[in-house]
Write a protein that holds these residues in place. Sequence first.
Motif, mmCIF file in Angstrom:
data_model
loop_
_atom_site.group_PDB
_atom_site.id
_atom_site.type_symbol
_atom_site.label_atom_id
_atom_site.label_comp_id
_atom_site.label_asym_id
_atom_site.label_seq_id
_atom_site.Cartn_x
_atom_site.Cartn_y
_atom_site.Cartn_z
ATOM 1 N N VAL A 48 6.056 -3.127 1.041
ATOM 2 C CA VAL A 48 4.770 -2.769 1.642
ATOM 3 C C VAL A 48 4.977 -2.561 3.138
ATOM 4 C CG1 VAL A 48 2.378 -3.496 1.996
ATOM 5 C CG2 VAL A 48 3.567 -4.094 -0.134
ATOM 6 N N LYS A 49 4.463 -1.456 3.639
ATOM 7 C CA LYS A 49 4.618 -1.135 5.052
ATOM 8 C C LYS A 49 3.820 -2.122 5.909
ATOM 9 C CE LYS A 49 5.470 3.724 4.049
ATOM 10 N NZ LYS A 49 4.973 5.096 4.145
ATOM 11 N N PRO A 50 4.271 -2.375 7.129
ATOM 12 C CA PRO A 50 3.569 -3.325 8.005
ATOM 13 C C PRO A 50 2.086 -2.978 8.148
ATOM 14 C CG PRO A 50 5.664 -2.702 8.984
ATOM 15 C CD PRO A 50 5.460 -1.814 7.779
ATOM 16 N N GLY A 51 1.258 -3.985 7.955
ATOM 17 C CA GLY A 51 -0.183 -3.816 8.092
ATOM 18 C C GLY A 51 -0.849 -3.066 6.952
ATOM 19 N N GLN A 52 -0.131 -2.799 5.868
ATOM 20 C CA GLN A 52 -0.663 -1.972 4.779
ATOM 21 C C GLN A 52 -0.954 -2.748 3.494
ATOM 22 O OE1 GLN A 52 -1.518 1.414 4.986
ATOM 23 N NE2 GLN A 52 -1.329 0.828 7.135
ATOM 24 N N TRP A 53 -0.941 -4.093 3.567
ATOM 25 C CA TRP A 53 -1.171 -4.866 2.348
ATOM 26 C C TRP A 53 -2.516 -4.517 1.714
ATOM 27 C CZ3 TRP A 53 2.010 -7.318 -0.745
ATOM 28 C CH2 TRP A 53 1.448 -7.994 -1.827
ATOM 29 N N GLY A 54 -3.558 -4.435 2.513
ATOM 30 C CA GLY A 54 -4.890 -4.109 1.987
ATOM 31 C C GLY A 54 -4.923 -2.752 1.311
ATOM 32 N N ALA A 55 -4.288 -1.765 1.923
ATOM 33 C CA ALA A 55 -4.250 -0.421 1.341
ATOM 34 C C ALA A 55 -3.467 -0.424 0.034
ATOM 35 C CB ALA A 55 -3.644 0.568 2.324
ATOM 36 N N PHE A 56 -2.382 -1.204 -0.010
ATOM 37 C CA PHE A 56 -1.594 -1.289 -1.242
ATOM 38 C C PHE A 56 -2.426 -1.927 -2.353
ATOM 39 C CE2 PHE A 56 1.438 -3.200 -4.180
ATOM 40 C CZ PHE A 56 2.303 -2.139 -4.411
ATOM 41 N N ALA A 57 -3.132 -3.012 -2.030
ATOM 42 C CA ALA A 57 -3.988 -3.679 -3.022
ATOM 43 C C ALA A 57 -5.102 -2.742 -3.495
ATOM 44 C CB ALA A 57 -4.567 -4.964 -2.441
ATOM 45 N N GLU A 58 -5.626 -1.921 -2.596
ATOM 46 C CA GLU A 58 -6.647 -0.936 -2.980
ATOM 47 C C GLU A 58 -6.055 0.109 -3.935
ATOM 48 O OE1 GLU A 58 -8.288 0.755 0.584
ATOM 49 O OE2 GLU A 58 -9.148 -1.167 1.218
ATOM 50 N N GLN A 120 -1.994 6.925 -2.165
ATOM 51 C CA GLN A 120 -2.250 5.675 -1.453
ATOM 52 C C GLN A 120 -1.064 4.715 -1.604
ATOM 53 O OE1 GLN A 120 -6.008 3.861 -2.423
ATOM 54 N NE2 GLN A 120 -5.989 2.634 -0.561
ATOM 55 N N TYR A 121 -0.475 4.673 -2.802
ATOM 56 C CA TYR A 121 0.743 3.876 -2.979
ATOM 57 C C TYR A 121 1.830 4.370 -2.006
ATOM 58 C CZ TYR A 121 -0.303 1.380 -7.428
ATOM 59 O OH TYR A 121 -0.796 0.541 -8.397
ATOM 60 N N LYS A 122 2.045 5.667 -1.977
ATOM 61 C CA LYS A 122 3.111 6.239 -1.152
ATOM 62 C C LYS A 122 2.856 6.030 0.341
ATOM 63 C CE LYS A 122 4.454 9.644 -4.568
ATOM 64 N NZ LYS A 122 4.404 11.043 -4.972
ATOM 65 N N ALA A 123 1.585 6.082 0.754
ATOM 66 C CA ALA A 123 1.253 5.906 2.171
ATOM 67 C C ALA A 123 1.409 4.445 2.607
ATOM 68 C CB ALA A 123 -0.171 6.376 2.436
ATOM 69 N N SER A 124 1.229 3.507 1.681
ATOM 70 C CA SER A 124 1.232 2.090 2.044
ATOM 71 C C SER A 124 2.525 1.359 1.684
ATOM 72 C CB SER A 124 0.052 1.373 1.377
ATOM 73 O OG SER A 124 0.167 1.419 -0.033
ATOM 74 N N SER A 125 3.417 2.014 0.953
ATOM 75 C CA SER A 125 4.612 1.296 0.494
ATOM 76 C C SER A 125 5.738 2.258 0.164
ATOM 77 C CB SER A 125 4.278 0.477 -0.756
ATOM 78 O OG SER A 125 3.964 1.347 -1.839
ATOM 79 N N GLU A 126 6.886 1.649 -0.108
ATOM 80 C CA GLU A 126 8.052 2.391 -0.587
ATOM 81 C C GLU A 126 8.528 1.700 -1.861
ATOM 82 O OE1 GLU A 126 12.709 2.810 0.662
ATOM 83 O OE2 GLU A 126 11.230 2.752 2.272
ATOM 84 N N LEU A 127 8.715 2.461 -2.911
ATOM 85 C CA LEU A 127 9.203 1.892 -4.167
ATOM 86 C C LEU A 127 10.666 1.529 -4.011
ATOM 87 C CD1 LEU A 127 8.599 1.206 -7.143
ATOM 88 C CD2 LEU A 127 9.310 3.532 -7.709
ATOM 89 N N LYS A 128 10.972 0.251 -4.179
ATOM 90 C CA LYS A 128 12.354 -0.218 -4.041
ATOM 91 C C LYS A 128 13.088 -0.148 -5.364
ATOM 92 C CE LYS A 128 15.162 -4.087 -2.518
ATOM 93 N NZ LYS A 128 15.191 -5.406 -1.926
ATOM 94 N N ASP A 129 12.397 -0.536 -6.457
ATOM 95 C CA ASP A 129 13.049 -0.606 -7.753
ATOM 96 C C ASP A 129 11.996 -0.525 -8.843
ATOM 97 O OD1 ASP A 129 15.174 -0.959 -9.565
ATOM 98 O OD2 ASP A 129 14.998 -3.120 -9.526
ATOM 99 N N GLU A 130 12.389 0.018 -9.984
ATOM 100 C CA GLU A 130 11.499 0.092 -11.143
ATOM 101 C C GLU A 130 12.338 -0.137 -12.390
ATOM 102 O OE1 GLU A 130 9.125 3.638 -11.501
ATOM 103 O OE2 GLU A 130 8.743 3.284 -13.602
ATOM 104 N N VAL A 131 11.783 -0.903 -13.313
ATOM 105 C CA VAL A 131 12.444 -1.125 -14.589
ATOM 106 C C VAL A 131 11.380 -1.014 -15.688
ATOM 107 C CG1 VAL A 131 12.223 -3.642 -14.475
ATOM 108 C CG2 VAL A 131 14.014 -2.649 -15.873
#
Length: 136
Positions: A48-58, A120-131
Motif C-alpha cells: 500500500v502506497k504511503p497515506g493510501q490505506w483508506g483508498a485501498f480499503a475503499e 483505485q487498487y492500482k492508484a493506492s497500491s502495488e501488487l507484490k504477489d498473487e497465488v
Amino acid sequence: MFRQVLLMATLAAAPFAATTVSSQTPAPGPGSVCAAGEHHAAIRHSLVKPGQWGAFAEAVAAHNSWYVSHANKTTTNLVRVVKPGAGGFALSPAEAVTITRYADAPPPAHDAAYDAFTAQYKASSELKDEVRVCMP
C-alpha cells in the motif's frame, strides 16, 4: 490446378480452423480443479502506497459492492499484515493481503464500475504477489 490450390489452401488454413473452434469452447475455470467443498480463491499481497490505506480499503469495499450489484456471491476480504517491531508487534500500514473467494458461477462481465475499483487498487497500491488456491 485449381484442386491443388484448393488443397494447399485447406491445409494451410487447417491449424487456424482448429484454433478457432477450440477458442470458442470455454475452458474450464480454475475452480474446476478444486475438490468438493473447496472454493477457488485468489490471495493477493499488496504494498500500500504511503497515506493510501483508506483508498485501498475503499477499493476492497467497491470490489465487494461490484459483485453484489451483479448478483454474484464472490467475496473479497481485507486482511491486515502484522509486523514485528522494536516495541512488539504492530499492524503494517504498508502491506495488505486480500483474499477473494470466487462463487461457483461465471464471473460478471467487466464494466465501468469494475474499471473504477481496479483503477483505485492500482492508484493506492502495488501488487507484490498473487497465488490461486483451493480453500475449504
